[in-house]
Design a protein around this motif. Structure first.
Motif, PDB file in Angstrom:
ATOM      1  N   GLY A 153      -4.147  -4.709   4.602  1.00  0.00           N
ATOM      2  CA  GLY A 153      -3.304  -5.118   3.467  1.00  0.00           C
ATOM      3  C   GLY A 153      -3.951  -6.149   2.796  1.00  0.00           C
ATOM      4  O   GLY A 153      -5.038  -6.451   2.957  1.00  0.00           O
ATOM      5  N   CYS A 154      -3.013  -6.692   1.742  1.00  0.00           N
ATOM      6  CA  CYS A 154      -3.619  -8.035   0.903  1.00  0.00           C
ATOM      7  C   CYS A 154      -2.384  -8.791   0.368  1.00  0.00           C
ATOM      8  O   CYS A 154      -1.392  -8.304   0.027  1.00  0.00           O
ATOM      9  CB  CYS A 154      -4.501  -7.409  -0.198  1.00  0.00           C
ATOM     10  SG  CYS A 154      -5.165  -8.845  -1.153  1.00  0.00           S
ATOM     11  N   ASN A 155      -2.675 -10.005   0.671  1.00  0.00           N
ATOM     12  CA  ASN A 155      -1.622 -11.029   0.066  1.00  0.00           C
ATOM     13  C   ASN A 155      -1.798 -11.678  -1.272  1.00  0.00           C
ATOM     14  O   ASN A 155      -1.103 -12.214  -1.959  1.00  0.00           O
ATOM     15  CB  ASN A 155      -1.200 -12.123   0.897  1.00  0.00           C
ATOM     16  CG  ASN A 155      -0.647 -11.736   2.268  1.00  0.00           C
ATOM     17  OD1 ASN A 155      -0.125 -10.715   2.614  1.00  0.00           O
ATOM     18  ND2 ASN A 155      -0.478 -12.867   3.091  1.00  0.00           N
ATOM     19  N   LYS A 156      -2.968 -10.929  -1.873  1.00  0.00           N
ATOM     20  CA  LYS A 156      -3.152 -11.664  -3.433  1.00  0.00           C
ATOM     21  C   LYS A 156      -2.605 -10.642  -4.018  1.00  0.00           C
ATOM     22  O   LYS A 156      -2.135  -9.373  -3.648  1.00  0.00           O
ATOM     23  CB  LYS A 156      -4.911 -11.674  -3.511  1.00  0.00           C
ATOM     24  CG  LYS A 156      -5.657 -12.600  -2.490  1.00  0.00           C
ATOM     25  CD  LYS A 156      -5.751 -13.849  -2.750  1.00  0.00           C
ATOM     26  CE  LYS A 156      -6.402 -14.611  -1.988  1.00  0.00           C
ATOM     27  NZ  LYS A 156      -5.754 -14.978  -0.515  1.00  0.00           N
ATOM     28  N   ARG A 157      -2.654 -10.990  -5.518  1.00  0.00           N
ATOM     29  CA  ARG A 157      -2.015 -10.293  -6.329  1.00  0.00           C
ATOM     30  C   ARG A 157      -2.859 -10.160  -7.602  1.00  0.00           C
ATOM     31  O   ARG A 157      -2.297 -10.495  -8.698  1.00  0.00           O
ATOM     32  CB  ARG A 157      -0.466 -10.721  -6.813  1.00  0.00           C
ATOM     33  CG  ARG A 157       0.635 -10.190  -5.831  1.00  0.00           C
ATOM     34  CD  ARG A 157       0.806  -8.816  -6.112  1.00  0.00           C
ATOM     35  NE  ARG A 157       2.186  -8.327  -5.131  1.00  0.00           N
ATOM     36  CZ  ARG A 157       2.008  -7.743  -3.911  1.00  0.00           C
ATOM     37  NH1 ARG A 157       0.828  -7.798  -3.339  1.00  0.00           N
ATOM     38  NH2 ARG A 157       3.085  -7.530  -3.393  1.00  0.00           N
ATOM     39  N   CYS A 158      -4.067  -9.988  -7.446  1.00  0.00           N
ATOM     40  CA  CYS A 158      -4.651  -9.863  -8.625  1.00  0.00           C
ATOM     41  C   CYS A 158      -4.240  -9.011  -9.627  1.00  0.00           C
ATOM     42  O   CYS A 158      -3.927  -7.829  -9.370  1.00  0.00           O
ATOM     43  CB  CYS A 158      -6.080  -9.399  -8.107  1.00  0.00           C
ATOM     44  SG  CYS A 158      -7.227 -10.591  -7.016  1.00  0.00           S
ATOM     45  N   SER A 159      -4.086  -9.347 -10.861  1.00  0.00           N
ATOM     46  CA  SER A 159      -3.293  -8.821 -11.970  1.00  0.00           C
ATOM     47  C   SER A 159      -3.639  -7.109 -11.996  1.00  0.00           C
ATOM     48  O   SER A 159      -2.948  -6.409 -12.686  1.00  0.00           O
ATOM     49  CB  SER A 159      -2.984  -9.422 -13.086  1.00  0.00           C
ATOM     50  OG  SER A 159      -4.447  -9.630 -13.675  1.00  0.00           O
ATOM     51  N   ILE A 162      -4.291  -2.486  -7.756  1.00  0.00           N
ATOM     52  CA  ILE A 162      -3.283  -1.655  -6.942  1.00  0.00           C
ATOM     53  C   ILE A 162      -2.996  -1.569  -5.643  1.00  0.00           C
ATOM     54  O   ILE A 162      -2.146  -1.421  -4.925  1.00  0.00           O
ATOM     55  CB  ILE A 162      -3.626  -0.204  -7.511  1.00  0.00           C
ATOM     56  CG1 ILE A 162      -2.255   0.704  -7.394  1.00  0.00           C
ATOM     57  CG2 ILE A 162      -4.600   0.619  -6.763  1.00  0.00           C
ATOM     58  CD1 ILE A 162      -2.142   1.953  -7.990  1.00  0.00           C
ATOM     59  N   VAL A 163      -4.309  -2.219  -4.854  1.00  0.00           N
ATOM     60  CA  VAL A 163      -4.404  -2.211  -3.487  1.00  0.00           C
ATOM     61  C   VAL A 163      -3.147  -2.741  -2.708  1.00  0.00           C
ATOM     62  O   VAL A 163      -2.603  -2.200  -1.750  1.00  0.00           O
ATOM     63  CB  VAL A 163      -5.710  -2.877  -2.922  1.00  0.00           C
ATOM     64  CG1 VAL A 163      -5.747  -3.111  -1.357  1.00  0.00           C
ATOM     65  CG2 VAL A 163      -6.823  -2.133  -3.248  1.00  0.00           C
ATOM     66  N   PRO A 164      -2.862  -4.393  -3.120  1.00  0.00           N
ATOM     67  CA  PRO A 164      -1.776  -4.751  -2.627  1.00  0.00           C
ATOM     68  C   PRO A 164      -0.329  -3.631  -2.445  1.00  0.00           C
ATOM     69  O   PRO A 164       0.298  -3.540  -1.495  1.00  0.00           O
ATOM     70  CB  PRO A 164      -1.276  -5.838  -2.927  1.00  0.00           C
ATOM     71  CG  PRO A 164      -2.549  -6.193  -3.757  1.00  0.00           C
ATOM     72  CD  PRO A 164      -3.174  -4.967  -4.189  1.00  0.00           C
ATOM     73  N   TYR A 165      -0.105  -2.984  -3.283  1.00  0.00           N
ATOM     74  CA  TYR A 165       0.967  -1.905  -3.546  1.00  0.00           C
ATOM     75  C   TYR A 165       0.628  -0.824  -2.667  1.00  0.00           C
ATOM     76  O   TYR A 165       1.874  -0.274  -2.167  1.00  0.00           O
ATOM     77  CB  TYR A 165       1.016  -1.506  -4.953  1.00  0.00           C
ATOM     78  CG  TYR A 165       1.336  -2.816  -5.900  1.00  0.00           C
ATOM     79  CD1 TYR A 165       2.566  -3.188  -6.293  1.00  0.00           C
ATOM     80  CD2 TYR A 165       0.428  -3.177  -6.550  1.00  0.00           C
ATOM     81  CE1 TYR A 165       2.668  -4.193  -7.101  1.00  0.00           C
ATOM     82  CE2 TYR A 165       0.338  -4.302  -7.528  1.00  0.00           C
ATOM     83  CZ  TYR A 165       1.519  -4.728  -7.817  1.00  0.00           C
ATOM     84  OH  TYR A 165       1.909  -5.741  -8.679  1.00  0.00           O
TER      85      TYR A 165
HETATM   86 FE1  SF4 Z   1      -6.419  -8.055  -3.069  1.00  0.00          FE
HETATM   87 FE2  SF4 Z   1      -7.263  -6.338  -4.844  1.00  0.00          FE
HETATM   88 FE3  SF4 Z   1      -7.352  -9.015  -5.360  1.00  0.00          FE
HETATM   89 FE4  SF4 Z   1      -8.998  -7.753  -3.664  1.00  0.00          FE
HETATM   90  S1  SF4 Z   1      -8.878  -7.467  -5.678  1.00  0.00           S
HETATM   91  S2  SF4 Z   1      -7.942  -9.739  -3.232  1.00  0.00           S
HETATM   92  S3  SF4 Z   1      -7.651  -6.218  -2.705  1.00  0.00           S
HETATM   93  S4  SF4 Z   1      -5.307  -7.972  -5.097  1.00  0.00           S
END
Ligand code: SF4
Ligand code: SAH
Ligand code: F3S
Length: 434
Positions: A153-159, A162-165
């Motif tokens: 998973g991933c806690n970042k929300r790079c805008s 789609i990965v965190p979703y």
């Molecule tokens: Fe997470 Fe996607 Fe940002 Fe990588 S690019 S840190 S997977 S939100």
């Protein structure tokens, strides 16, 4: 004998998950086959990170239609990120699919395929915050090097992302479980480990953080090279840099995604780092070791990216002197924050910027490879060269591919020493020392 065929798309985390699924199937008596035509079960592990990744997987699955026609008993599972993203729509689009399985339900795959699952359900997508696959090690892919997932998973929300979703919030694997898997593979002769996570250096459990984990793994007998991917610039602490530069088993190479050289874009991307912070990591690593290998990911043509923003990306690329880069054209992903915005560039404009960046990076890659000439390096041998089977291919500690003529018997998995003395096209060539 029941035969399965597994096809994997996407990142190394999918590779690891596929190997984990393979191990589960083999524990139930199934064997792996190379072609879908020979298989009783087909498992496709998919990716959704860009539009094209989904298109590729859908095209591949569509090709199974005639196979299913010939063999109506064939069972097809679609798992991974696209399974989660597109859900039951896939049943309509791809009629030959039997089961759709999201990233938190892989333990069900053997029962579903073998017909021993207790219900008739065919789709499993719910997020399971407890699912961490404890004790579920992966099938060893080759006898000298392997991936090990330590974070899901991933806690970042790079805008844009789609990965965190699809993969849910971060889950860190228990340290003991990681160490047990490393010990298990080391006992089987594996010497190189690649630790995996979307922001792998954010790893933290109650008793161990990422630098400590690197140290603990380096103390396991037999392990000679430790790699990891992908670290996030936000989590390069002083402790981490210290371990990276001073622990001889941790390789001098990292894939550190930059995404853009423009602070305005980085902010809009919600990257949690600016250009200066990023460059300071590179400076710290390269001031100690100018050969420290660094690769990156860059997105071209993000929403709102001006010519000036893009020029910042070119300047940053020049300044960072990346050994290599994955350069992507921005692809809006439904459900993400930036997909709500109207795109400001045409496909043609995005493509043109991408072309300029690729050209610049190619010249830098060549320069960085040329810099290696004259050095004597330890090489982990990987395989015979596909161009000329009398030659072999391996990697240096800083992740440079080297082609050489073996002297005497050399096998994949051996460590040899080469004097790097030539370059043909992009490829570094070495002379093996006896
Ligand atoms: Fe997470 Fe996607 Fe940002 Fe990588 S690019 S840190 S997977 S939100
Ligand atoms: N977790 C990693 C990246 C995972 S996705 C990290 O943040 O470091 C791999 C790469 O795909 C990203 O680094 C980014 O460059 C690219 N990417 C993600 N979403 C994208 C999108 N919508 N369009 C184009 N490229 C994208
Ligand atoms: Fe793709 Fe999922 Fe990996 S979207 S990049 S397979 S986490």
């Amino acid at each position: 004998m029941i035969r399965y065929h597994l096809a994997t798309y996407g990142c190394q985390m999918n590779e690891y998950d596929s190997a984990m699924i393979a191990r589960k199937l083999e524990a139930r008596g199934c064997i792996s086959v190379d072609t879908p035509e020979e298989a009783d079960f087909i498992i496709v592990n998919t990716c959704s990170v860009r539009e094209k990744a989904e298109e590729t997987a859908i095209a591949r699955i569509s090709k199974f239609k005639p196979i299913k026609k010939k063999n109506p008993d064939l069972k097809v599972v679609v798992c991974g990120c696209m399974a989660k993203n597109r859900g039951k729509e896939l049943f309509k689009k791809l009629k030959m699919v039997n089961f759709i399985v999201g990233p938190d339900h892989y333990e069900k795959i053997p029962d579903l395929l073998l017909g021993t699952y207790p219900t008739k359900e065919r789709i499993f997508l719910e997020e399971d915050l407890e699912q961490n696959y404890v004790g579920d090690f992966a099938k060893i892919q080759n006898h000298f090097s392997t991936f090990i997932t330590i974070q899901r998973g991933c806690n970042k929300r790079c805008s844009y992302c789609i990965v965190p979703y699809l993969r849910g919030p971060e889950k860190y694997r228990e340290t003991q479980d990681v160490l047990d898997e490393v010990k298990m593979v080391a006992d089987k002769g594996i010497t190189e480990i690649m630790l995996l996570g979307q922001t792998v250096n954010a790893y933290k459990t109650k008793d161990c953080d990422f630098p400590q984990l690197l140290t603990k793994i380096s103390e396991i007998g037999g392990i000679r090279r430790i790699r990891f991917t992908s670290p996030h610039p936000r989590h390069y602490t002083n402790e981490l840099i210290d371990v990276l530069l001073n622990n001889s088993k941790v390789c001098h190479y990292a894939h550190i995604p930059l995404q853009s050289g423009s602070d305005a874009m980085l902010k809009k991307m919600r990257r949690q780092h600016n250009l200066e912070q990023y460059m300071s990591i590179i400076e710290q690593l390269r001031s100690k070791d100018p050969y420290y290998g660094i690769s990156t990911d860059i997105i071209c043509g993000f929403v709102g990216e001006t010519e000036e923003d893009f020029e910042w990306t070119l300047k940053a690329t020049e300044q960072a002197q990346f050994d290599s880069a994955f350069m992507f054209i921005y692809s809006p992903r439904q459900g993400t924050e930036s997909a709500k915005e109207v795109e400001t560039l045409t496909e043609q404009e995005k493509l043109e910027r991408h072309g300029r960046l690729v050209e610049l990076q190619n010249s830098i890659t060549l320069k960085r490879n040329q810099m290696m000439l004259g050095r004597t390096e330890e090489i982990l041998v990987e395989r015979a060269s596909s161009k000329d089977i009398s030659e072999m291919v391996g990697k240096t500690d800083n992740f440079k591919k080297v082609v050489f003529k073996p002297q005497g018997i050399v096998r994949p998995g051996d460590y040899i020493t080469c004097k790097l003395n030539d370059i043909r096209g992009w490829t570094i060539r070495g002379e093996m020392e006896k």
